[in-house]
Scaffold this active site. Structure first.
Site, PDB file in Angstrom:
ATOM      1  CG  HIS A 102      -1.889  -1.046   1.111  1.00 29.58           C
ATOM      2  ND1 HIS A 102      -2.919  -1.557   2.121  1.00 29.58           N
ATOM      3  CD2 HIS A 102      -2.340  -1.939   0.031  1.00 29.58           C
ATOM      4  CE1 HIS A 102      -3.583  -2.358   1.859  1.00 29.58           C
ATOM      5  NE2 HIS A 102      -3.344  -2.824   0.521  1.00 29.58           N
ATOM      6  CB  ALA A 216       1.854  -9.941  16.478  1.00 31.01           C
TER       7      ALA A 216
HETATM    8  P1  OAD Z   1      -7.135  -3.951  10.491  1.00 32.11           P
HETATM    9  O1  OAD Z   1      -7.377  -2.570  11.189  1.00 32.11           O
HETATM   10  O2  OAD Z   1      -8.338  -4.032   9.459  1.00 32.11           O
HETATM   11  O3  OAD Z   1      -6.970  -5.223  11.431  1.00 32.11           O
HETATM   12  C1  OAD Z   1      -6.000  -5.223  12.323  1.00 32.11           C
HETATM   13  C2  OAD Z   1      -6.243  -6.503  12.903  1.00 32.11           C
HETATM   14  O4  OAD Z   1      -5.121  -6.827  13.848  1.00 32.11           O
HETATM   15  C3  OAD Z   1      -7.476  -6.930  13.526  1.00 32.11           C
HETATM   16  O5  OAD Z   1      -7.989  -8.382  13.082  1.00 32.11           O
HETATM   17  C4  OAD Z   1      -6.944  -6.958  15.053  1.00 32.11           C
HETATM   18  O6  OAD Z   1      -7.804  -8.017  15.666  1.00 32.11           O
HETATM   19  C5  OAD Z   1      -5.289  -7.402  14.938  1.00 32.11           C
HETATM   20  N1  OAD Z   1      -4.617  -7.056  16.246  1.00 32.11           N
HETATM   21  C6  OAD Z   1      -4.714  -6.030  16.869  1.00 32.11           C
HETATM   22  N2  OAD Z   1      -3.982  -5.999  17.691  1.00 32.11           N
HETATM   23  C7  OAD Z   1      -3.066  -7.086  17.651  1.00 32.11           C
HETATM   24  C8  OAD Z   1      -1.671  -7.531  18.228  1.00 32.11           C
HETATM   25  N3  OAD Z   1      -0.926  -6.963  19.157  1.00 32.11           N
HETATM   26  N4  OAD Z   1      -1.501  -8.710  17.555  1.00 32.11           N
HETATM   27  C9  OAD Z   1      -2.090  -9.282  16.830  1.00 32.11           C
HETATM   28  N5  OAD Z   1      -2.929  -8.817  16.127  1.00 32.11           N
HETATM   29  C10 OAD Z   1      -3.636  -7.544  16.621  1.00 32.11           C
HETATM   30  O7  OAD Z   1      -5.985  -3.352   9.663  1.00 32.11           O
HETATM   31  P2  OAD Z   1      -5.467  -4.252   8.280  1.00 32.11           P
HETATM   32  O8  OAD Z   1      -6.083  -5.658   8.300  1.00 32.11           O
HETATM   33  O9  OAD Z   1      -4.038  -3.791   8.140  1.00 32.11           O
HETATM   34  O10 OAD Z   1      -5.164   0.290   3.883  1.00 32.11           O
HETATM   35  O11 OAD Z   1      -6.282  -3.415   7.216  1.00 32.11           O
HETATM   36  C11 OAD Z   1      -5.860  -3.508   5.852  1.00 32.11           C
HETATM   37  C12 OAD Z   1      -5.816  -2.158   5.200  1.00 32.11           C
HETATM   38  O12 OAD Z   1      -7.069  -1.377   5.616  1.00 32.11           O
HETATM   39  C13 OAD Z   1      -4.996  -1.202   5.671  1.00 32.11           C
HETATM   40  O13 OAD Z   1      -3.648  -1.600   5.007  1.00 32.11           O
HETATM   41  C14 OAD Z   1      -5.386   0.311   5.197  1.00 32.11           C
HETATM   42  C15 OAD Z   1      -7.021  -0.087   5.754  1.00 32.11           C
HETATM   43  O14 OAD Z   1      -7.680   0.798   5.181  1.00 32.11           O
HETATM   44  C16 OAD Z   1      -4.941   1.591   3.496  1.00 32.11           C
HETATM   45  O15 OAD Z   1      -4.865   2.469   4.241  1.00 32.11           O
HETATM   46  C17 OAD Z   1      -4.992   1.416   2.010  1.00 32.11           C
END
Ligand code: OAD
Length: 233
Positions: A102, A216
């Site tokens: 991204h 993580a």
């Molecule tokens: P999300 O905010 O959708 O998801 C974060 C995930 O991390 C969730 O499933 C949480 O349960 C998990 N989580 C939180 N704390 C954690 C920890 N300490 N250890 C392990 N897991 C944990 O973020 P992404 O999946 O990265 O795009 O979102 C995908 C994309 O949507 C991003 O790249 C961004 C966003 O809009 C853009 O900005 C283009």
């Protein structure tokens, strides 16, 4: 081994996730701000959000999760990290093979497409909001792939090649944003053993071969104690 990371890996560094608790900025969702349409209608608001995130990233350090993954890429040339994160914590941790799907929060581009090459600006906060293009003096935008925009074809190809692996682990991602989320299915179809590390259940939990529920920054160091790479990098 290929590791796909999302915002959850940076949570322990102090960077809010998008969909988790504290993920909303004011009352906006990422989908309300990270789009060309949102920027078109209110560039000042979108820039304010990015300026806030840039300041967060600037004040945060890689955590042990980033460090473990960086070590793995150093120990085996067959270990690759594919990240959805626009923070630079994998880079600062010294990750050897990193595909940034991204983009980077420190890169800016001309909004009107005047031909200026995207440039790096690490000021946080930015001195001028909305930021402007140094070439045409028009509006600048974050050089981040927004919803509705295409990822770099080279990055997608590299990520798809990395799906041809023995083990594919999704770390800290809600696995709802494509094409990144599709990499898990792709790796599985190519014969990889798939696993997820997440504090919650996600769209991927029922798809993976193993679900490791937890943070993580706790689970990656535990795995690190037990992993030996045979193909040294
Ligand atoms: P999300 O905010 O959708 O998801 C974060 C995930 O991390 C969730 O499933 C949480 O349960 C998990 N989580 C939180 N704390 C954690 C920890 N300490 N250890 C392990 N897991 C944990 O973020 P992404 O999946 O990265 O795009 O979102 C995908 C994309 O949507 C991003 O790249 C961004 C966003 O809009 C853009 O900005 C283009």
């Amino acid at each position: 081994m290929t590791v796909l990371t999302g915002a959850g890996i940076s949570a322990a560094s102090g960077i809010p996730t998008f969909r988790g608790e504290g993920g909303l900025w004011r009352h906006f969702r990422a989908e309300d701000l990270a789009t060309p349409e949102a920027f078109q209608s209110n560039p000042a608001l979108v820039w304010e959000w990015y300026d806030w995130r840039r300041q967060k990233v600037a004040s945060c350090q890689p955590n042990v999760g980033h460090v473990v993954l960086a070590r793995w890429t150093g120990q085996s040339d067959r270990c690759t990290v594919v990240t959805q994160n626009v923070d630079d914590l994998h880079v600062r941790a010294g990750t050897a093979r990193l595909i940034r799907l991204h983009g980077s929060i420190w890169e800016l581009a001309c909004w009107s497409g005047c031909g200026a090459t995207p440039w790096r600006d690490e000021h946080a906060p930015l001195p001028e909001l909305p930021a402007t293009c140094p070439r045409c003096r028009g509006l600048a935008r974050p050089a981040i792939v927004w919803f509705g925009e295409s990822l770099s074809a080279d990055d997608v190809s590299a990520a798809r090649r990395a799906c041809a692996c023995d083990v594919f682990i999704a770390v800290g991602t809600s696995a709802v944003v494509y094409p990144a989320a599709g990499l898990l299915q792709e790796a599985s179809s190519a014969g990889a053993f798939t696993a997820e590390i997440n504090t919650e259940t996600t769209a991927a939990t029922s798809e993976v071969d193993a679900s490791l529920q937890g943070a993580a920054e706790v689970i990656l160091p535990q795995l690190d104690e037990r992993v030996t790479f045979r193909h040294q990098g």
